[in-house]
Design a protein around this motif. Structure first.
Motif, PDB file in Angstrom:
ATOM      1  N   ARG A  52      69.768  41.361  64.524  1.00 20.95           N
ATOM      2  CA  ARG A  52      70.345  42.662  64.856  1.00 20.95           C
ATOM      3  C   ARG A  52      69.255  43.714  65.036  1.00 20.95           C
ATOM      4  NH1 ARG A  52      71.447  47.353  62.520  1.00 20.95           N
ATOM      5  NH2 ARG A  52      70.590  46.667  60.518  1.00 20.95           N
ATOM      6  N   VAL A  53      68.298  43.760  64.102  1.00 23.52           N
ATOM      7  CA  VAL A  53      67.255  44.787  64.165  1.00 23.52           C
ATOM      8  C   VAL A  53      66.321  44.531  65.347  1.00 23.52           C
ATOM      9  CG1 VAL A  53      65.288  45.795  62.944  1.00 23.52           C
ATOM     10  CG2 VAL A  53      67.388  45.296  61.699  1.00 23.52           C
ATOM     11  N   ARG A  54      66.031  43.274  65.625  1.00 17.89           N
ATOM     12  CA  ARG A  54      65.197  42.977  66.795  1.00 17.89           C
ATOM     13  C   ARG A  54      65.862  43.465  68.083  1.00 17.89           C
ATOM     14  NH1 ARG A  54      62.975  36.806  65.477  1.00 17.89           N
ATOM     15  NH2 ARG A  54      61.202  37.455  64.172  1.00 17.89           N
ATOM     16  N   GLY A  68      57.911  52.631  66.001  1.00 16.34           N
ATOM     17  CA  GLY A  68      57.211  52.726  64.726  1.00 16.34           C
ATOM     18  C   GLY A  68      58.027  52.141  63.590  1.00 16.34           C
ATOM     19  N   TYR A  69      57.374  51.848  62.496  1.00 17.21           N
ATOM     20  CA  TYR A  69      58.025  51.316  61.289  1.00 17.21           C
ATOM     21  C   TYR A  69      57.625  52.195  60.115  1.00 17.21           C
ATOM     22  CZ  TYR A  69      59.224  48.036  57.490  1.00 17.21           C
ATOM     23  OH  TYR A  69      59.751  47.454  56.364  1.00 17.21           O
ATOM     24  N   THR A  93      61.589  60.019  58.408  1.00 18.09           N
ATOM     25  CA  THR A  93      61.881  59.465  59.735  1.00 18.09           C
ATOM     26  C   THR A  93      62.135  60.581  60.737  1.00 18.09           C
ATOM     27  OG1 THR A  93      62.827  57.461  58.744  1.00 18.09           O
ATOM     28  CG2 THR A  93      63.436  57.957  61.025  1.00 18.09           C
ATOM     29  N   GLU A  94      62.907  61.579  60.337  1.00 19.63           N
ATOM     30  CA  GLU A  94      63.181  62.721  61.209  1.00 19.63           C
ATOM     31  C   GLU A  94      61.893  63.476  61.544  1.00 19.63           C
ATOM     32  OE1 GLU A  94      66.005  65.158  59.226  1.00 19.63           O
ATOM     33  OE2 GLU A  94      67.630  63.689  59.321  1.00 19.63           O
ATOM     34  N   ASN A 109      63.657  52.880  60.189  1.00 24.22           N
ATOM     35  CA  ASN A 109      63.735  53.263  58.776  1.00 24.22           C
ATOM     36  C   ASN A 109      64.402  52.135  57.993  1.00 24.22           C
ATOM     37  OD1 ASN A 109      64.277  54.372  56.268  1.00 24.22           O
ATOM     38  ND2 ASN A 109      65.713  55.908  57.025  1.00 24.22           N
ATOM     39  N   PRO A 110      63.681  51.403  57.147  1.00 24.63           N
ATOM     40  CA  PRO A 110      64.276  50.309  56.375  1.00 24.63           C
ATOM     41  C   PRO A 110      65.428  50.761  55.484  1.00 24.63           C
ATOM     42  CG  PRO A 110      61.885  50.184  56.291  1.00 24.63           C
ATOM     43  CD  PRO A 110      62.231  51.507  56.902  1.00 24.63           C
ATOM     44  N   GLY A 111      65.385  52.017  55.045  1.00 26.56           N
ATOM     45  CA  GLY A 111      66.452  52.524  54.209  1.00 26.56           C
ATOM     46  C   GLY A 111      67.787  52.617  54.926  1.00 26.56           C
TER      47      GLY A 111
END
Length: 268
Positions: A52-54, A68-69, A93-94, A109-111
């Motif tokens: 999904r993230v890819r 970016g990560y 992130t913002e 954003n992993p969160g």
């Protein structure tokens, strides 16, 4: 992130760490031969979220955006709060998006993209997932252009710390915003969240420097860049850009490893 991250309780849905998975863990390795001791019941969920993230990243790339990560501690380990860290992750992130321009950049954003069905997962489970996303299918991190590692100034902006009486400001912040909030009641009552711990964590240690998962993410970035430097289609000029606390890293730092966090095979 990490991020796993003591990342162990990385993406809990409460301010405290979740219950750990009950199954016996197994060793799982990624394309870069980075291995974690993970719980098999999360394998299907992890695979689905990686896909999904890819796709999410590919869709943003198709719009011409740089990708970016964000590496950030989300776990309450060390005295922090998962809920607060999640909010800080969104704010960073913002801010990074605003810095580079929303039409030109997408920051993962992993969160916000940890996926469903991971309640009870360990930091190693999460890092097994994020490592696959970061490294990509070829182990060159080809989906990403940069990694942003969050530092003390990033956290300080959230609390509006000015460099004068910062620990006292954090005590007041805890008294005014944490204590009255019912979602923190149990954590305060059982001692997993304390005023002194909160103050010391966000005033002295809130940074990827104290995160298990972010340590692993730093080493992943280093490994990706090492492979890019030796790849015909990349080379030094096309390394993954790395930022810490808002500043670009110096050349030598790109080649410097750090202590491992959640990386490691299962020991029987």
């Amino acid at each position: 992130m990490a991020a796993a991250i003591a990342a162990a309780a990385l993406f809990a849905t409460t301010p405290g760490p979740p219950a750990r998975a009950a199954s016996d863990p197994v060793t799982a390795c990624t394309a870069l031969d980075i291995c974690y001791c993970v719980h098999p019941e999360f394998q299907t969920t992890i695979a689905a979220n990686v896909a999904r993230v890819r796709k999410l990243i590919a869709d943003q790339r198709a719009q011409g955006q740089a990708i970016g990560y964000l590496s950030i501690p989300l776990s309450p380990a060390g005295g922090g709060s998962f809920a607060v860290n999640t909010d800080i992750a969104a704010k960073i992130t913002e801010r990074v998006t605003e810095r580079f321009g929303p039409r030109a950049v997408f920051v993962l954003n992993p969160g916000a993209e940890g996926g469903d069905g991971m309640q009870g997962a360990s930091g190693a489970d999460y890092m097994y997932m994020w490592t696959q996303i970061l490294e990509g299918e070829k182990g060159l991190g080809d989906a990403f252009d940069f990694i942003y590692f969050s530092g003390p100034n990033d956290f300080g902006r959230y609390f509006e710390l000015s460099g004068k009486g910062d620990l006292e400001k954090l005590e007041s912040w805890f008294d005014e915003k944490i204590v009255p909030d019912p979602k923190f009641k149990d954590a305060i009552a059982n001692g997993s969240l304390t005023r002194a711990g909160f103050r010391n964590y966000y005033g002295l240690r809130a940074s990827v420097a104290f995160s298990y998962g972010s340590h692993d993410e730093w080493n992943i970035a280093r490994m990706i860049n090492d492979r890019r430097r030796g790849a015909t289609d990349y080379g030094i000029a096309n390394q993954l850009a790395v930022f810490f606390d808002g500043q670009p890293m110096s050349p030598g730092t790109y080649e410097t490893p750090t202590a491992a966090g959640d990386v490691g095979r299962c020991i029987k």
